[in-house]
Write an enzyme that holds these catalytic residues in place. Structure first.
Site, mmCIF file in Angstrom:
data_model
loop_
_atom_site.group_PDB
_atom_site.id
_atom_site.type_symbol
_atom_site.label_atom_id
_atom_site.label_comp_id
_atom_site.label_asym_id
_atom_site.label_seq_id
_atom_site.Cartn_x
_atom_site.Cartn_y
_atom_site.Cartn_z
ATOM 1 N N CYS A 169 -5.053 5.673 0.811
ATOM 2 C CA CYS A 169 -5.916 4.520 1.093
ATOM 3 C C CYS A 169 -7.193 4.748 0.303
ATOM 4 O O CYS A 169 -7.965 5.648 0.614
ATOM 5 C CB CYS A 169 -6.203 4.424 2.590
ATOM 6 N N GLU A 179 -3.945 -1.321 -2.299
ATOM 7 C CA GLU A 179 -3.133 -0.315 -2.985
ATOM 8 C C GLU A 179 -2.820 -0.855 -4.372
ATOM 9 O O GLU A 179 -2.931 -2.061 -4.629
ATOM 10 C CB GLU A 179 -1.863 -0.028 -2.181
#
Length: 223
Positions: A2, A110
């Site tokens: 993340c 992402e």
């Protein structure tokens, strides 16, 4: 992993959702492009040194700083901590036992790469705010004091493995107390990939690749 998050929930709404007392210096929201090393909203358990048993909503630096670092940039930037080795790594093992937290987000980003090596961003979210598993610690050197944190990650579920092999650990609301240490032992069993039907994702504008980009259009679908 993340590496960038979005948080659009007002601070007072976050405090109400997590039954927490808000600090006075919380980061500004909405923020559609929250980057590592900046301040983020974090939910901590009650202060063990206080008679007040209320959770706390505070600001922390996103980027865990091991106690042996002489400066915040004295080694690798630790924005994530792998669940599989959390209890073994010297940087994280005490925090995973004693200093777990929740990191409220609206979603996170992402990236994938195409055949030419260009990075394409994706926005990953749910129908409701998410509580990511985190660990925290206080770091102090030479008069500089920082409260810092990292997001705990795990191998991706089948759905998200289409874009990345790892994902944050998401803590369901009925397990918030267990992760925060309010319900004794057993938090380790929560470090699992989220069910495939919890999260959705869509492509977003590559301008989010810049840490200076801002605005609600960053999370809008991009064709």
């Amino acid at each position: 992993m993340c590496g960038r998050i979005a948080n659009t929930l007002p601070s007072d709404a976050m405090a109400q959702l997590f039954s927490a007392t808000p600090a006075n210096n919380l980061p500004s929201v909405p923020n559609f492009n929250v980057c590592p090393t900046t301040g983020i909203h974090v939910v901590m358990g009650a202060d063990p040194n206080s008679a007040d048993s209320t959770r706390r909503l505070v600001q922390m630096r996103w980027g865990f700083i091991p106690h042996w670092y002489k400066a915040p940039n004295d080694g690798p930037l630790l924005i994530n901590a792998r669940a599989e080795t959390l209890a073994e790594k010297p940087a994280f093992r005490m925090a995973c036992r004693e200093r777990r937290c929740l990191i409220p987000v609206t979603g996170y980003y992402e990236w994938t790469k195409d055949d030419a090596g260009k990075r394409w961003p994706w926005y990953i979210h749910s129908d409701a705010p998410l509580a990511l598993a985190g660990i925290w610690q206080d770091w102090s050197q030479g008069g500089e004091n920082l409260r810092c944190c990292a997001v705990v990650t795990i191998g991706s579920n089948i759905k998200l493995s289409q874009i990345h092999h790892r994902m944050p650990v998401v803590i369901a609301q009925d397990n918030w107390d267990l992760w925060l240490g309010e319900q004794g032992h057993g938090a380790a069993r929560l470090m699992q990939p989220a069910d495939d039907d919890l999260l959705s994702f869509h492509a977003v504008d590559p301008k989010v690749n810049s840490n200076k980009a801002s605005g609600p259009e960053l999370i809008e679908p991009f064709e």
